[in-house]
Design an enzyme around this catalytic site. Structure first.
Site, PDB file in Angstrom:
ATOM      1  CE  LYS A 154      -8.678   0.460   1.582  1.00  0.00           C
ATOM      2  NZ  LYS A 154      -8.975   1.625   2.441  1.00  0.00           N
ATOM      3  NE  ARG A 189      -9.822   9.427   6.710  1.00  0.00           N
ATOM      4  CZ  ARG A 189      -8.980   8.640   6.043  1.00  0.00           C
ATOM      5  NH1 ARG A 189      -9.382   7.487   5.553  1.00  0.00           N
ATOM      6  NH2 ARG A 189      -7.735   9.020   5.847  1.00  0.00           N
ATOM      7  CG  ASP A 248     -11.990   2.093   4.555  1.00  0.00           C
ATOM      8  OD1 ASP A 248     -11.420   3.006   5.172  1.00  0.00           O
ATOM      9  OD2 ASP A 248     -11.742   1.817   3.371  1.00  0.00           O
ATOM     10  CG  HIS A 257      -1.843   1.222   1.202  1.00  0.00           C
ATOM     11  ND1 HIS A 257      -3.039   1.190   0.524  1.00  0.00           N
ATOM     12  CD2 HIS A 257      -1.737   2.477   1.720  1.00  0.00           C
ATOM     13  CE1 HIS A 257      -3.645   2.362   0.652  1.00  0.00           C
ATOM     14  NE2 HIS A 257      -2.872   3.159   1.350  1.00  0.00           N
ATOM     15  CB  SER A 275      -8.612   4.125   6.040  1.00  0.00           C
ATOM     16  OG  SER A 275      -9.015   3.958   4.702  1.00  0.00           O
TER      17      SER A 275
END
Length: 282
Positions: free
Chosen positions: A187, A168, A161, A82, A183
């Site tokens: 995931k 957000r 989320d 990520h 967040s």
């Protein structure tokens, strides 16, 4: 229990319990708490922050708000990556094929852009006919066949989320380390991979503007990953200028393909190789 009392408690900078956080997520997902109250709650969190336990409770509650993907039917080492995002960041489109080509299983659930940056899904959808909405069964089939699959977040996977993600962005509460970490990790844990590398961007084009903030976010996410029993590493990379030479979803996809052909941005190659080496070492 009333959500107004929970807002008040965090507004006064008091520590929330697991029960209170579970109540918030459960009732927000069920539509019993309106966006305007959650907006106030997010702002209270933004200014008064969450500690590690609160962030862990929030992440776990978000995971439990929906389904998880069981990858036990996929043989091999399943990895995920990520990035906190930035202009010209197409590392996923380069890293995935690289790792898949040497035997790793690159299983990734990607998100859309936050703030000024396009997300991996936005980039992939610039390819005519590309389908990001794949169910769990087909996701597993593709992984077993090709060693790589990138999908979007379905309605049933971490729905909390998905709701908070948009809110957000609309309430200027994107750059809070606990909200970012919960967040991302919700995931990642819901996906069920074996190892995760986090690319935390820092600089004037990133959400983390200084090294201290980037380090804090990195440490928090690594701590969360370990709490969930996931092998997790983080690296901090610069986003003081666009990572690649192209800007714009379709142009960035073209550049990623050029890099895989041995051409394209030197910076993109460098970052992709560094992250790939992290997985090799892990």
């Amino acid at each position: 229990m009333k959500f107004l009392d929970i807002i008040q408690k965090k507004k006064e900078n008091r520590i929330l319990t697991e029960e209170e956080i579970n109540y918030f997520i459960k009732n927000y997902v069920n539509g019993k708490i309106p966006d305007y109250q959650v907006s106030a709650f997010l702002m209270a969190i933004y200014f008064n922050k969450l500690n590690l336990d609160e962030t862990y409770y929030l992440t776990r509650a978000m995971i439990k708000s929906g389904n998880v993907i069981d990858l036990s039917e996929v043989s091999g080492i399943k990895v995920d990556k990520h990035s906190t995002g930035g202009v010209g960041d197409t590392v996923t489109l380069i890293l995935g094929p690289l790792l898949a080509s040497v035997g790793f299983i690159f299983a990734k659930m990607s998100g859309r852009g936050l703030g000024h940056t396009g997300g991996t899904l936005d980039k992939l959808e610039s390819i005519p006919g590309f389908n990001i909405n794949i169910d769990s069964e087909n996701f597993i089939k593709i992984l077993n066949k090709s060693n790589i699959a990138v999908i979007g977040q379905s309605e049933n996977i971490v729905p909390a989320d998905k709701l908070l993600y948009s809110l957000r962005d609309a309430t200027a509460t994107v750059d809070n380390v606990s909200l970012i970490a919960s967040s991302i990790l919700s995931k990642k844990i819901a996906l069920g991979t074996d190892a995760l590398v986090l690319d935390v961007k820092v600089g004037n084009g990133a959400f983390m503007k200084d090294v201290e903030s980037a380090v804090n976010l990195s440490k928090l996410m690594v701590s969360l990953g370990k709490k969930f029993g996931r092998k997790t590493k983080a690296m901090i990379t610069s986003m003081n200028e666009p990572l690649g030479d192209a800007v714009g979803n379709s142009l960035e996809v073209i550049e990623a393909i050029n890099v895989l052909k041995g051409n394209g941005s030197r910076h993109l190659k460098e970052i992709s190789f560094k992250i790939a080496s992290k997985f090799m070492i892990m």
